[in-house]
Design an enzyme around this catalytic site. Structure first.
Site, PDB file in Angstrom:
ATOM      1  N   GLU A 169      -9.001 -17.580 -35.340  1.00  0.00           N
ATOM      2  CA  GLU A 169     -10.166 -17.718 -34.232  1.00  0.00           C
ATOM      3  C   GLU A 169     -11.663 -19.278 -34.687  1.00  0.00           C
ATOM      4  O   GLU A 169     -12.081 -19.755 -34.474  1.00  0.00           O
ATOM      5  CB  GLU A 169     -10.427 -16.217 -33.683  1.00  0.00           C
ATOM      6  CG  GLU A 169      -9.747 -16.124 -32.646  1.00  0.00           C
ATOM      7  CD  GLU A 169      -8.114 -15.422 -33.081  1.00  0.00           C
ATOM      8  OE1 GLU A 169      -7.884 -14.557 -32.599  1.00  0.00           O
ATOM      9  OE2 GLU A 169      -8.349 -14.861 -34.667  1.00  0.00           O
ATOM     10  N   ALA A 206      -4.183 -16.727 -26.707  1.00  0.00           N
ATOM     11  CA  ALA A 206      -5.226 -17.106 -24.741  1.00  0.00           C
ATOM     12  C   ALA A 206      -4.850 -18.292 -25.046  1.00  0.00           C
ATOM     13  O   ALA A 206      -5.193 -18.687 -26.024  1.00  0.00           O
ATOM     14  CB  ALA A 206      -6.739 -17.087 -25.426  1.00  0.00           C
ATOM     15  N   GLY A 221      -4.790 -13.957 -30.868  1.00  0.00           N
ATOM     16  CA  GLY A 221      -4.544 -12.802 -30.178  1.00  0.00           C
ATOM     17  C   GLY A 221      -3.335 -12.496 -29.722  1.00  0.00           C
ATOM     18  O   GLY A 221      -2.872 -11.298 -29.726  1.00  0.00           O
ATOM     19  N   GLU A 246      -3.724 -10.289 -33.235  1.00  0.00           N
ATOM     20  CA  GLU A 246      -3.972  -9.010 -32.631  1.00  0.00           C
ATOM     21  C   GLU A 246      -3.268  -8.205 -32.198  1.00  0.00           C
ATOM     22  O   GLU A 246      -3.587  -6.632 -32.423  1.00  0.00           O
ATOM     23  CB  GLU A 246      -5.406  -9.419 -31.814  1.00  0.00           C
ATOM     24  CG  GLU A 246      -6.295 -10.486 -32.603  1.00  0.00           C
ATOM     25  CD  GLU A 246      -7.544 -10.489 -32.143  1.00  0.00           C
ATOM     26  OE1 GLU A 246      -9.102  -9.700 -31.452  1.00  0.00           O
ATOM     27  OE2 GLU A 246      -7.953 -11.603 -30.797  1.00  0.00           O
TER      28      GLU A 246
END
Length: 298
Positions: free
Chosen positions: A168, A100, A145, A148
């Site tokens: 994270e 992000a 992310g 991910e």
């Protein structure tokens, strides 16, 4: 029974003839700029669609605009029957995706942050649920992310020097776009917990040993070794019956979510969709005539 009916409807939908392809032009990016570019390969690689992440100034991190644009592109790809394999790569040297956009995140309210994470999770679910195989090519760092997103793909290739990790917890948060669910299913619950709790960063070689990626290759001068490996895999998939490949993906993905007995029933439903196809008959004829089959997705 409800699950079987739902899978049957879905399988019939994605087993429809695949000959009428929609055109997705790189020259006409969707609103949001050129942050995700589409390239449809030709010649012997026809049927391979490449999605290139292209936000170099922000290390391909996800802004709200990029998430919206990417989501629209995936909706188009889902309907693009000419795409038999999708390859997801970065067009930014040295980075796959940094997750992000934390600079943008800093200015978000609590409600906006929650909405953004939900949208990002849904984006990765859309990648996961594309009917055709999706291969992630990691030629640069895939963190948070970014990893991910790669976990939402069917297959992952990586350069040996690529760094990756769900980091994270370093920021006092958790992987919130599917990472806590996909990683233990790909590896094991214990190993996934260790990697997430420690926020450990792995290189491509260690990731291959753990089973996080399927292929690891030495990086080349163009910094696209993982992408070239992904293309090789895609080329292996292309000659096979596209309806069969899609049904195999559906059977595996849905079957992994249920008990074994229900999984057998899902497989039966998916197999039923390939029996009436012209491609199945073409495969039998080609075998009898000792030639290569020519599948049309019918």
């Amino acid at each position: 029974m409800y699950l079987m009916n739902k899978i049957a409807r879905f399988s019939r939908q994605i087993a429809r003839p695949l000959v009428a392809a929609r055109n997705l032009a790189v020259e006409a990016p969707l609103e949001g700029g050129n942050e995700v570019l589409i390239e449809r390969l030709e010649g012997a690689q026809k049927g391979i669609t490449v999605l290139g992440l292209n936000r170099p100034a922000a290390k391909n991190s996800f802004s709200r605009g990029m998430v919206d644009t990417f989501g629209e592109i995936l909706e188009e790809i889902k309907k693009d029957n000419g795409s038999r394999v999708v390859v997801l790569r970065s067009l930014t040297p040295g980075i796959f995706c940094a997750g992000a956009d934390l600079k943008e995140r800093k200015g978000m309210s609590t409600e906006e942050t929650s909405e953004f994470v939900s949208n990002l999770r849904n984006l990765f679910i859309s990648i996961e649920q594309l009917p055709m195989p999706v291969i992630a090519a990691l030629d640069g760092a895939a963190l948070g992310g970014g990893l991910e997103m790669a976990l939402a793909c069917d297959i992952r290739t990586a350069a040996s020097n690529t760094k990756m990790g769900l980091v994270e917890t370093r920021l006092a948060i958790i992987p919130g776009a599917g990472g806590t669910q996909r990683l233990p299913r790909i590896l094991s619950p214990s190993l996934a917990k260790e990697l997430i709790f420690t926020a450990r960063v792995l290189d491509g070689s260690v990731a291959k040993e753990l089973g996080l990626v399927s292929h690891v290759v030495s990086q080349n001068e163009k910094n696209d070794a993982a992408y070239q490996q992904a293309l090789k895999l895609a080329e292996e998939i292309l000659p096979n019956g596209p309806v069969g490949v899609r049904m195999a993906k559906l059977a595996i993905d849905k079957g992994m979510q249920v008990d074994l007995s229900t999984g057998y029933s899902i497989e039966e439903v998916c197999y039923a969709q390939v029996i009436p196809t012209k491609d199945r008959l073409e495969g039998l004829a080609a075998f009898a005539e000792k030639r290569k089959p020519v599948y049309k997705g019918e």
